[in-house]
Design a protein around this motif. Sequence first.
Motif: not given
Length: 231
Positions: A31-46
């Motif tokens: 491939a000339d270009v490669i794609y990366v699909h990301v599923e991410a998330g955030f929560t509050l800290c303790d």
Amino acid sequence: MDEQHVKTCGTGSTADFWFVTKFVDLGSSYADVIYVHVEAGFTLCDNPGTRKKVQCPSNYFEVYINRGKDKPVVREDNLLDLFSPVHNITNNTLLSTTLSKQTQTFSFNSNETKGVTFAVRSKGACGKIMNMTMYYYYCEETYINSVRLKRTVSPVSGSKLVTANCSQNSLASNNMTRLEGHCYSNGSWNMNNDFKCLCIEGHESNTNSGCSRKFNVFRTMLRKLKQQQQQ
């Protein structure tokens, strides 16, 4: 890390956590270009004192990349020497006590890269990676009007011109000397409708191989062959 997710949580402004993915061999990819699909998330800290959920010092969450033939030998003091930033996942919305999920896609040019290793850095944030998927686009080999368009790597953007040819058992119509099609960045084909190849006698057009022998003609030839063998 749980069964399917990787999670990093900082408990102060100086907290700096990394996790490194497995090495991905790109030797078979062209491939000339490669794609990366990301599923991410955030929560509050303790809060380490009260154990209550509090606003994190930051929401810094970034993906880094290492290109090479093998997985790099990682130490705590050489991460920034081995990896370069490639995508920022930072959530720009107000964090909540529940997981704030985001789905993003970024890309990088392969540049004949043999393999890649990713690292995700969480700095003063509480983040989780649910999924990372790599993929690329290409235009599959196909037949249009009995013209063969061979499998081709999709360009980074727009389209690129690809030389085509008549499929087996066919000839170019209207004495055309050049056949060509456009391969697009999303893996689709487009070709001028004037470009056509005509199947030779006893063959008919199909989408799998361009031109194939007509069934009734084949059956007639088979019957004649059997008759000759019986004589």
